[in-house]
Design an enzyme around this catalytic site. Structure first.
Site, PDB file in Angstrom:
ATOM      1  CG  ASP A 176     -11.533  40.380 -14.056  1.00 14.94           C
ATOM      2  OD1 ASP A 176     -11.932  41.382 -14.699  1.00 14.94           O
ATOM      3  OD2 ASP A 176     -10.329  40.067 -13.962  1.00 14.94           O
ATOM      4  N   GLY A 177     -13.610  39.612 -16.370  1.00 14.62           N
ATOM      5  CA  GLY A 177     -13.463  38.974 -17.687  1.00 14.62           C
ATOM      6  C   GLY A 177     -14.486  39.407 -18.729  1.00 14.62           C
ATOM      7  NE  ARG A 207     -12.874  47.029 -21.771  1.00 13.68           N
ATOM      8  CZ  ARG A 207     -12.323  46.119 -20.963  1.00 13.68           C
ATOM      9  NH1 ARG A 207     -11.508  45.226 -21.466  1.00 13.68           N
ATOM     10  NH2 ARG A 207     -12.585  46.127 -19.674  1.00 13.68           N
ATOM     11  CG  HIS A 217     -18.904  45.971 -19.316  1.00 15.20           C
ATOM     12  ND1 HIS A 217     -18.134  45.282 -18.420  1.00 15.20           N
ATOM     13  CD2 HIS A 217     -18.089  46.925 -19.852  1.00 15.20           C
ATOM     14  CE1 HIS A 217     -16.898  45.782 -18.412  1.00 15.20           C
ATOM     15  NE2 HIS A 217     -16.850  46.773 -19.276  1.00 15.20           N
ATOM     16  CG  ASP A 242      -7.703  51.392  -8.238  1.00 16.79           C
ATOM     17  OD1 ASP A 242      -7.427  52.589  -8.023  1.00 16.79           O
ATOM     18  OD2 ASP A 242      -7.239  50.458  -7.551  1.00 16.79           O
ATOM     19  NE  ARG A 268     -11.921  48.835 -15.990  1.00 20.06           N
ATOM     20  CZ  ARG A 268     -12.281  47.574 -16.164  1.00 20.06           C
ATOM     21  NH1 ARG A 268     -13.284  47.282 -16.962  1.00 20.06           N
ATOM     22  NH2 ARG A 268     -11.655  46.601 -15.546  1.00 20.06           N
ATOM     23  CG  LEU A 301     -29.194  36.335  -1.570  1.00 21.75           C
ATOM     24  CD1 LEU A 301     -28.114  35.366  -1.063  1.00 21.75           C
ATOM     25  CD2 LEU A 301     -29.265  36.230  -3.100  1.00 21.75           C
ATOM     26  NE  ARG A 320      -9.742  38.843 -10.634  1.00 19.72           N
ATOM     27  CZ  ARG A 320      -9.260  40.048 -10.417  1.00 19.72           C
ATOM     28  NH1 ARG A 320      -8.820  40.368  -9.224  1.00 19.72           N
ATOM     29  NH2 ARG A 320      -9.222  40.955 -11.375  1.00 19.72           N
ATOM     30  CB  SER A 353      -8.609  43.720  -7.963  1.00 14.30           C
ATOM     31  OG  SER A 353      -7.870  42.975  -8.899  1.00 14.30           O
ATOM     32  CD  GLU A 355     -10.836  27.497   2.489  1.00 12.62           C
ATOM     33  OE1 GLU A 355     -10.071  27.170   1.574  1.00 12.62           O
ATOM     34  OE2 GLU A 355     -10.521  27.422   3.705  1.00 12.62           O
TER      35      GLU A 355
HETATM   36  C1  IPE Z   1     -11.710  44.080 -10.405  1.00 11.06           C
HETATM   37  O1  IPE Z   1     -11.477  43.810 -11.740  1.00 11.06           O
HETATM   38  C2  IPE Z   1     -12.924  44.937 -10.265  1.00 11.06           C
HETATM   39  C3  IPE Z   1     -14.183  44.325 -10.634  1.00 11.06           C
HETATM   40  C4  IPE Z   1     -14.383  43.095 -11.040  1.00 11.06           C
HETATM   41  C5  IPE Z   1     -15.320  45.179 -10.479  1.00 11.06           C
HETATM   42  P1  IPE Z   1     -10.407  44.630 -12.586  1.00 11.06           P
HETATM   43  O2  IPE Z   1     -10.427  44.051 -13.949  1.00 11.06           O
HETATM   44  O3  IPE Z   1     -10.667  46.081 -12.475  1.00 11.06           O
HETATM   45  O4  IPE Z   1      -9.059  44.288 -11.808  1.00 11.06           O
HETATM   46  P2  IPE Z   1      -7.554  44.279 -12.308  1.00 11.06           P
HETATM   47  O5  IPE Z   1      -7.286  45.624 -12.918  1.00 11.06           O
HETATM   48  O6  IPE Z   1      -7.418  43.190 -13.331  1.00 11.06           O
HETATM   49  O7  IPE Z   1      -6.755  43.992 -11.081  1.00 11.06           O
HETATM   50  C1  IPE Z   2     -15.085  43.035 -15.053  1.00 10.32           C
HETATM   51  O1  IPE Z   2     -14.669  42.792 -16.349  1.00 10.32           O
HETATM   52  C2  IPE Z   2     -16.071  44.181 -14.969  1.00 10.32           C
HETATM   53  C3  IPE Z   2     -15.539  45.371 -14.321  1.00 10.32           C
HETATM   54  C4  IPE Z   2     -14.325  45.511 -13.860  1.00 10.32           C
HETATM   55  C5  IPE Z   2     -16.448  46.489 -14.197  1.00 10.32           C
HETATM   56  P1  IPE Z   2     -13.502  43.607 -17.005  1.00 10.32           P
HETATM   57  O2  IPE Z   2     -14.072  44.814 -17.688  1.00 10.32           O
HETATM   58  O3  IPE Z   2     -12.411  43.883 -16.050  1.00 10.32           O
HETATM   59  O4  IPE Z   2     -13.016  42.580 -18.104  1.00 10.32           O
HETATM   60  P2  IPE Z   2     -11.518  42.232 -18.506  1.00 10.32           P
HETATM   61  O5  IPE Z   2     -10.811  41.857 -17.246  1.00 10.32           O
HETATM   62  O6  IPE Z   2     -10.955  43.471 -19.132  1.00 10.32           O
HETATM   63  O7  IPE Z   2     -11.653  41.091 -19.451  1.00 10.32           O
HETATM   64 MG    MG Z   3     -10.745  42.868 -15.481  1.00  9.05          MG
END
Ligand code: IPE
Ligand code: IPE
Ligand code: MG
Length: 242
Positions: A21-22, A34, A38, A68, A72, A132, A186, A194, A205
């Site tokens: 995430d992030g 954004r 990615h 979910d 987007r 792996l 995470r 999520s 853990e």
């Molecule tokens: C969870 O991240 C899904 C992935 C990392 C693929 P999200 O960014 O979609 O989750 P929420 O919306 O913050 O819970």
């Molecule tokens: C995780 O990063 C990638 C996916 C969920 C596909 P995000 O796109 O959720 O990035 P943030 O959480 O908005 O920063």
């Molecule tokens: Mg996210």
């Protein structure tokens, strides 16, 4: 004790799962779109896969796209699918050479047919690899899987808890069974699951890091594993020597 051939405490290597995430925030912090987050995120996937075998990881499950995430903007969804395609096309030979078996978990019926073919080809090409096991979760929802698993199990009122548990566990995997998760990481600072591997993380853990996914490197993975090693996993029992 749950009778399962796949209990986490009986595994040799580790099953590490990562909620990557992030990406979006990483990009925004740099005044970029954004999408650029990615793209950088895909590079982090390569680094982590490369670092994993030497860190004692047998199974690595990466959350790439949740069910979910279809909510987007279409443009972002399309880019994520494009990056996924590109990853499979560019990495598969390397993965095979490195002994990495690739499996994609999640629904396939909502993916484009050419992507499904590519997934199937990639899985077939790396089927015999054993160094792996890399599992990419795409259009993945643990709750959806639990619902279908319960449906499959509903008719089996004859089963005891252990057998039912085993059956549910098997039904939770869209492909082959995998061991329970030992360590769930995470990135991105959020502290939630999520809808990821809810069943398999029963005794995982949890490590949450503020580092955004594109900044995640092999050293951060090593650090998370070292944190994991310092934890005392009891599985409901009492600690040894206490
Ligand atoms: C969870 O991240 C899904 C992935 C990392 C693929 P999200 O960014 O979609 O989750 P929420 O919306 O913050 O819970
Ligand atoms: C995780 O990063 C990638 C996916 C969920 C596909 P995000 O796109 O959720 O990035 P943030 O959480 O908005 O920063
Ligand atoms: Mg996210």
């Amino acid at each position: 004790m749950t009778q399962s051939a796949l209990r986490a405490d009986e595994q040799d290597g580790l099953h590490v799962a990562i909620i990557m995430d992030g990406n979006g925030r990483w990009a925004r912090e740099r005044g970029r779109r954004r999408e650029s987050g990615h793209r950088e995120g895909a590079k982090a996937v390569r680094r982590v896969v490369e670092a994993s075998p030497d860190l004692g990881i047998d199974v690595l499950t990466l959350y790439a796209f949740s069910s979910d995430n279809w909510q987007r903007p279409q443009r972002e969804v399309q880019l994520l699918m494009k990056l996924f395609r590109r990853y499979l096309k560019s990495e598969i030979a390397e993965l095979k050479a490195e002994g990495v078996r690739l499996q994609v978990i999640g629904r396939r019926d909502r993916l484009a047919p050419d992507l499904v073919r590519l997934i199937e080809e990639s899985e077939e090409a790396t089927q015999i690899c054993r160094r792996l096991s890399l599992r990419l979760a795409v259009d993945y929802s643990s709750r959806d899987l639990l619902v279908s698993a319960v449906r499959a199990a509903a008719a089996r009122t004859d089963l005891d808890r252990a057998s039912l548990s085993l059956l549910l566990g098997q039904a939770m995997h869209t492909e082959e069974p995998a061991p329970d998760v030992d360590l769930l990481i995470r990135t991105g600072g959020e502290k939630r699951l999520s809808d990821f591997l809810l069943w398999e993380c029963a005794y995982a853990e949890l490590v949450f890091t503020d580092r955004m996914w594109p900044d995640f490197q092999g050293d951060a993975l090593a650090q998370a594993i070292s944190e994991y090693s310092s934890r005392n996993r009891r599985f409901g029992r009492v600690a040894e020597a206490s």
